[in-house]
Scaffold this motif. Structure first.
Motif, PDB file in Angstrom:
ATOM      1  N   GLN A   1      27.411 -27.548 -51.329  1.00  0.00           N
ATOM      2  CA  GLN A   1      26.272 -27.064 -52.114  1.00  0.00           C
ATOM      3  C   GLN A   1      25.122 -26.755 -51.173  1.00  0.00           C
ATOM      4  O   GLN A   1      24.785 -27.573 -50.309  1.00  0.00           O
TER       5      GLN A   1
ATOM      6  N   GLU B   1      21.086 -25.314 -51.296  1.00  0.00           N
ATOM      7  CA  GLU B   1      19.913 -24.954 -52.091  1.00  0.00           C
ATOM      8  C   GLU B   1      19.175 -23.825 -51.387  1.00  0.00           C
ATOM      9  O   GLU B   1      18.826 -23.934 -50.211  1.00  0.00           O
TER      10      GLU B   1
ATOM     11  N   GLY C   1      15.132 -22.441 -55.085  1.00  0.00           N
ATOM     12  CA  GLY C   1      15.697 -23.703 -55.545  1.00  0.00           C
ATOM     13  C   GLY C   1      17.087 -23.561 -56.150  1.00  0.00           C
ATOM     14  O   GLY C   1      17.688 -24.550 -56.556  1.00  0.00           O
TER      15      GLY C   1
ATOM     16  N   VAL D   1      20.932 -23.498 -56.524  1.00  0.00           N
ATOM     17  CA  VAL D   1      21.971 -24.212 -55.795  1.00  0.00           C
ATOM     18  C   VAL D   1      23.265 -23.393 -55.861  1.00  0.00           C
ATOM     19  O   VAL D   1      23.744 -23.061 -56.938  1.00  0.00           O
TER      20      VAL D   1
ATOM     21  N   ARG E   1      23.034 -29.437 -49.402  1.00  0.00           N
ATOM     22  CA  ARG E   1      22.957 -30.586 -50.313  1.00  0.00           C
ATOM     23  C   ARG E   1      24.233 -31.419 -50.278  1.00  0.00           C
ATOM     24  O   ARG E   1      24.204 -32.626 -50.450  1.00  0.00           O
TER      25      ARG E   1
END
Length: 94
Positions: A11, A13, A18, A20, A85
């Protein structure tokens, strides 16, 4: 030489929005580079690398195979334009 695999998704971002993005290992086009013979006669060290681009984000993964069929090192990915992430947990398949 082996094929890089992962059952997970990474993942990323996207910086500024923002959003994802989920990336699967099969989304990546893996390339290989032989780094020459290693000592002890255990074969050639191989660098597997792939790049992913999406809306201003570029992520690059590098997985080192040595000896054949074994991950020696999976470098943390370099991500530009976003934040990692969750990363892959890699394996190699023949």
């Amino acid at each position: 030489m082996s094929v890089v695999r992962s059952q997970q998704t990474a993942q990323i971002e996207v910086e500024g929005t923002g959003e994802v993005i989920e990336v699967t290992c099969s989304d990546l086009s893996w390339q290989e580079s032989n780094e020459g013979e290693k000592a002890e006669g255990m074969g050639t060290q191989v660098l597997h690398y792939a790049e992913f681009e999406f809306e201003g984000v570029t992520a690059t993964w590098e997985v080192w195979e040595y000896p054949e069929g074994r991950i020696e090192l999976a470098d943390p990915p370099v991500v530009r334009g976003g934040t990692l992430r969750r990363n892959f947990d890699f394996s190699l398949a023949p």
